[in-house]
Design a protein around this motif. Structure first.
Motif, short mmCIF file in Angstrom:
data_model
loop_
_atom_site.label_atom_id
_atom_site.label_comp_id
_atom_site.label_asym_id
_atom_site.label_seq_id
_atom_site.Cartn_x
_atom_site.Cartn_y
_atom_site.Cartn_z
N GLU A 1 55.43 40.64 41.70
CA GLU A 1 54.81 39.87 42.79
C GLU A 1 54.41 40.79 43.92
O GLU A 1 55.19 41.64 44.35
CB GLU A 1 55.79 38.80 43.30
N VAL A 2 53.17 40.62 44.39
CA VAL A 2 52.66 41.42 45.52
C VAL A 2 52.19 40.45 46.60
O VAL A 2 51.23 39.70 46.39
CB VAL A 2 51.49 42.33 45.08
N ASP A 3 52.87 40.45 47.74
CA ASP A 3 52.48 39.59 48.86
C ASP A 3 51.43 40.33 49.68
O ASP A 3 51.70 41.39 50.26
CB ASP A 3 53.70 39.27 49.73
N THR A 4 50.22 39.78 49.72
CA THR A 4 49.09 40.48 50.36
C THR A 4 48.86 40.06 51.81
O THR A 4 47.92 40.51 52.44
CB THR A 4 47.79 40.23 49.57
N THR A 5 49.75 39.18 52.35
CA THR A 5 49.53 38.63 53.69
C THR A 5 49.28 39.71 54.73
O THR A 5 48.34 39.63 55.52
CB THR A 5 50.75 37.78 54.13
N GLU A 6 50.14 40.74 54.74
CA GLU A 6 50.06 41.78 55.78
C GLU A 6 49.34 43.05 55.29
O GLU A 6 49.32 44.05 56.00
CB GLU A 6 51.48 42.16 56.23
N LEU A 7 48.78 42.99 54.10
CA LEU A 7 48.13 44.18 53.54
C LEU A 7 46.62 44.12 53.66
O LEU A 7 46.03 43.05 53.56
CB LEU A 7 48.51 44.35 52.06
N THR A 8 46.00 45.28 53.84
CA THR A 8 44.54 45.35 53.76
C THR A 8 44.15 45.32 52.28
O THR A 8 44.99 45.58 51.41
CB THR A 8 44.00 46.64 54.37
N LEU A 9 42.90 45.00 52.00
CA LEU A 9 42.43 44.99 50.62
C LEU A 9 42.67 46.35 49.97
O LEU A 9 43.12 46.43 48.83
CB LEU A 9 40.94 44.61 50.57
N SER B 1 40.06 38.56 43.09
CA SER B 1 38.78 39.04 42.54
C SER B 1 38.43 40.43 43.05
O SER B 1 38.10 41.33 42.28
CB SER B 1 37.65 38.07 42.89
N SER B 2 38.53 40.61 44.38
CA SER B 2 38.18 41.92 44.96
C SER B 2 39.10 43.00 44.43
O SER B 2 38.64 44.11 44.08
CB SER B 2 38.29 41.85 46.49
N THR B 3 40.38 42.70 44.33
CA THR B 3 41.35 43.68 43.83
C THR B 3 41.10 43.99 42.36
O THR B 3 41.04 45.16 41.95
CB THR B 3 42.78 43.14 43.99
N SER B 4 40.92 42.94 41.55
CA SER B 4 40.76 43.13 40.10
C SER B 4 39.52 43.97 39.79
O SER B 4 39.57 44.87 38.95
CB SER B 4 40.67 41.77 39.41
N LYS B 5 38.41 43.64 40.45
CA LYS B 5 37.16 44.39 40.21
C LYS B 5 37.31 45.86 40.61
O LYS B 5 36.91 46.77 39.87
CB LYS B 5 36.00 43.75 40.97
N ALA B 6 37.91 46.09 41.78
CA ALA B 6 38.06 47.46 42.27
C ALA B 6 38.99 48.28 41.38
O ALA B 6 38.71 49.45 41.07
CB ALA B 6 38.58 47.44 43.71
N VAL B 7 40.09 47.68 40.95
CA VAL B 7 41.04 48.39 40.09
C VAL B 7 40.39 48.72 38.74
O VAL B 7 40.51 49.85 38.24
CB VAL B 7 42.31 47.53 39.87
N VAL C 1 46.22 46.78 48.86
CA VAL C 1 46.52 46.00 47.66
C VAL C 1 45.97 46.72 46.42
O VAL C 1 46.66 46.83 45.40
CB VAL C 1 45.92 44.58 47.75
N ILE C 2 44.74 47.21 46.53
CA ILE C 2 44.11 47.93 45.41
C ILE C 2 44.95 49.15 45.03
O ILE C 2 45.25 49.37 43.85
CB ILE C 2 42.67 48.36 45.78
N GLU C 3 45.37 49.92 46.03
CA GLU C 3 46.16 51.13 45.77
C GLU C 3 47.48 50.78 45.10
O GLU C 3 47.93 51.47 44.18
CB GLU C 3 46.42 51.88 47.09
N CYS C 4 48.10 49.69 45.55
CA CYS C 4 49.37 49.25 44.96
C CYS C 4 49.19 48.91 43.48
O CYS C 4 49.98 49.35 42.63
CB CYS C 4 49.88 48.03 45.73
#
Length: 233
Positions: A207-215, A27-33, A218-221
């Motif tokens: 596929e994007v593994d977000t375990t070690e990524l900050t929000l 949700s956070s990623t989708s809204k920000a993108v 993830v958004i930038e990716c």
């Protein structure tokens, strides 16, 4: 002599499907993108929560799929697609708050597993996506596989159960991380094993593994993936 600057062509409209289990940052990623790229946004999970809220509110027996199926077409669900202020109403009532209660959360899997409910909501989601003039980011659990199999870009977010539980319990203030982890795994099992439109990664999804990524990472990716897709259209 004056030079008149002309605006370049508008970016191509893209339909972006973002799937994955709870707690991966969908949700956070989708809204920000969507906000960053000027796209519409749709939280499909909120629509399933909305129809579940309506069922609870109207005393429908949720252990009876036939009872659920019989009334699946009754509620009018309207989703606002502004990523900065998404809204959702059922029969004119704002349900953005009520659909996030634990009561609704605990019942949404049972309701969303009913084929008639999925057919109704899927049709609604396709209509919204088709009418988004500049493109749209649609997030859920079966968008790339079932709802929008021809989406321009499909992304599947994953993360370890521990990371997801920590994030989700942070959202649900004061929630027990271990209990949250168990609830997430139970929800995953229910969503992945249901007969109709199970949670699954589309064959052509990134596929994007977000375990070690900050929000923000993830958004930038995802923004980069969408911009590459728009440039290629």
């Amino acid at each position: 002599m004056e030079t008149v600057e002309t605006a370049g062509p508008a970016p191509a409209a893209v339909i972006v499907a973002i799937d994955g289990p709870s707690g991966t940052g969908k949700s956070s990623t989708s809204k920000a993108v969507a906000a960053q790229l000027g796209l519409s946004y749709l939280d499909t999970g909120a629509q399933y929560r909305a129809i579940t809220w309506w069922m609870v509110h109207n005393g429908i027996e949720l252990t009876d799929p036939t009872a659920i199926a019989a009334v699946a077409g009754k509620p009018e669900i309207i989703s606002g697609t502004d990523p900065l202020a998404p809204t959702i109403t059922v029969d004119g009532t704002d349900v953005a708050g009520p659909i996030r209660t634990t009561d609704v959360t605990s019942k949404v899997s049972a309701v969303s597993a009913v084929p008639e409910v999925r057919a109704r909501i899927t049709e609604l989601q396709r209509t919204i996506a088709a009418s988004a003039e500049k493109g749209i980011v649609v997030e859920g659990r079966d968008i790339g596989t079932t709802v929008l199999p021809d989406a321009d870009l499909k992304i599947f977010l994953t993360a370890s159960p521990e990371a997801r539980a920590a994030r989700r319990s942070g959202e649900l203030k004061g929630a027990d991380v271990a209990a949250t982890r168990e609830a997430l795994i139970k929800r995953d099992t229910a969503d992945s094993s249901r007969k109709t439109s199970p949670l699954a990664k589309a064959d052509d999804a990134v596929e994007v593994d977000t375990t070690e990524l900050t929000l923000q990472q993830v958004i930038e990716c995802v923004v980069t993936l969408v911009e590459e897709k728009r440039a290629a259209k």
